[in-house]
Design a protein around this motif. Structure first.
Motif, short mmCIF file in Angstrom:
data_model
loop_
_atom_site.label_atom_id
_atom_site.label_comp_id
_atom_site.label_asym_id
_atom_site.label_seq_id
_atom_site.Cartn_x
_atom_site.Cartn_y
_atom_site.Cartn_z
N ASP A 199 47.50 50.36 46.08
CA ASP A 199 48.62 50.16 45.18
C ASP A 199 48.79 48.69 44.79
O ASP A 199 49.20 48.38 43.67
N ILE A 200 48.47 47.79 45.72
CA ILE A 200 48.53 46.36 45.41
C ILE A 200 47.53 46.04 44.32
O ILE A 200 47.84 45.36 43.34
N LEU A 201 46.31 46.56 44.47
CA LEU A 201 45.27 46.31 43.47
C LEU A 201 45.65 46.90 42.12
O LEU A 201 45.47 46.25 41.08
N SER A 202 46.22 48.09 42.12
CA SER A 202 46.65 48.72 40.86
C SER A 202 47.73 47.89 40.18
O SER A 202 47.68 47.66 38.96
N MET A 249 30.67 37.19 34.37
CA MET A 249 30.88 36.71 35.72
C MET A 249 31.56 37.76 36.60
O MET A 249 31.88 37.48 37.74
N GLU A 250 31.76 38.96 36.08
CA GLU A 250 32.39 39.99 36.87
C GLU A 250 31.56 40.28 38.11
O GLU A 250 30.34 40.38 38.05
N GLY A 251 32.21 40.38 39.25
CA GLY A 251 31.51 40.60 40.50
C GLY A 251 31.21 39.32 41.24
O GLY A 251 30.86 39.34 42.42
N HIS A 252 31.34 38.19 40.58
CA HIS A 252 31.11 36.90 41.21
C HIS A 252 32.38 36.47 41.93
O HIS A 252 33.49 36.68 41.46
N ALA A 253 32.23 35.87 43.10
CA ALA A 253 33.37 35.49 43.93
C ALA A 253 34.32 34.55 43.19
O ALA A 253 35.54 34.65 43.35
N PHE A 254 33.79 33.68 42.37
CA PHE A 254 34.63 32.73 41.64
C PHE A 254 35.55 33.47 40.67
O PHE A 254 36.73 33.13 40.53
N MET A 311 36.59 36.56 40.97
CA MET A 311 37.48 37.48 41.68
C MET A 311 38.59 36.77 42.45
O MET A 311 39.46 37.43 43.00
N ARG A 312 38.55 35.44 42.49
CA ARG A 312 39.58 34.75 43.26
C ARG A 312 40.95 34.95 42.60
O ARG A 312 41.07 35.19 41.41
N LEU A 313 41.99 34.85 43.42
CA LEU A 313 43.35 35.07 42.95
C LEU A 313 43.99 33.75 42.54
O LEU A 313 43.82 32.73 43.20
N THR A 314 44.76 33.80 41.46
CA THR A 314 45.54 32.63 41.06
C THR A 314 46.74 32.54 42.01
O THR A 314 47.00 33.45 42.79
N ASP A 315 47.50 31.46 41.90
CA ASP A 315 48.66 31.29 42.77
C ASP A 315 49.68 32.41 42.55
O ASP A 315 50.24 32.95 43.52
N LYS A 357 43.33 40.85 32.93
CA LYS A 357 42.02 40.18 33.01
C LYS A 357 41.55 40.00 34.45
O LYS A 357 40.46 39.51 34.69
N ASN A 358 42.35 40.43 35.41
CA ASN A 358 42.00 40.30 36.82
C ASN A 358 40.86 41.26 37.16
O ASN A 358 40.90 42.44 36.83
N VAL A 359 39.83 40.74 37.83
CA VAL A 359 38.66 41.55 38.22
C VAL A 359 38.51 41.64 39.74
O VAL A 359 37.42 41.85 40.25
N SER A 360 39.62 41.51 40.44
CA SER A 360 39.60 41.57 41.91
C SER A 360 39.20 42.95 42.40
O SER A 360 39.32 43.94 41.69
N THR A 361 38.74 42.98 43.65
CA THR A 361 38.34 44.23 44.30
C THR A 361 39.20 44.41 45.55
O THR A 361 40.02 43.57 45.89
#
Length: 111
Positions: free
Chosen positions: A30-33, A1-6, A8-12, A41-45
């Motif tokens: 730097d925030i992303l890093s 599911m990598e790349g899918h919007a679901f 990549m969403r952020l937890t609280d 396990k975070n796959v955010s962009t």
């Protein structure tokens, strides 16, 4: 599911981390890093970070017009500002703002 919007969403907790780092003027890279380091396990962009920052700004100015939000941000940021509005239509005609440090530099080196 990598790349899918679901996926990549952020937890609280992740969203709070982004909000805290954004408030401290940390760059999105730097925030992303930091996010990926703390949550492997975070796959955010970058787009996820930009979207979160937009959501944070909207929440800060909830219930305000864009102009009220701007003036609120200027006041909160310690800026010196002046504005002039048309008395008949209540529309903004002129707006001037400057950071106090910039004003000091301009006064020291006015030529």
């Amino acid at each position: 599911m990598e790349g899918h919007a679901f996926a990549m969403r952020l937890t609280d907790n992740e969203f709070r981390l982004v909000a805290d780092l954004s408030a401290k003027n940390v760059k999105p890279h730097d925030i992303l890093s930091t996010l990926k380091e703390k949550y492997p396990k975070n796959v955010s962009t970058f787009q996820t970070i930009y979207n979160a920052k937009t959501k944070i700004r909207k929440n800060e100015h909830e219930g305000m017009t864009q102009m009220q939000g701007l003036l609120s941000s200027l006041k909160k940021g310690g800026y010196i500002y002046y504005y002039r509005a048309n008395n008949l239509s209540n529309e903004l005609e002129d707006l001037f703002f400057i950071h106090p440090t910039s004003l000091e530099i301009w006064q020291a080196f006015h030529k």
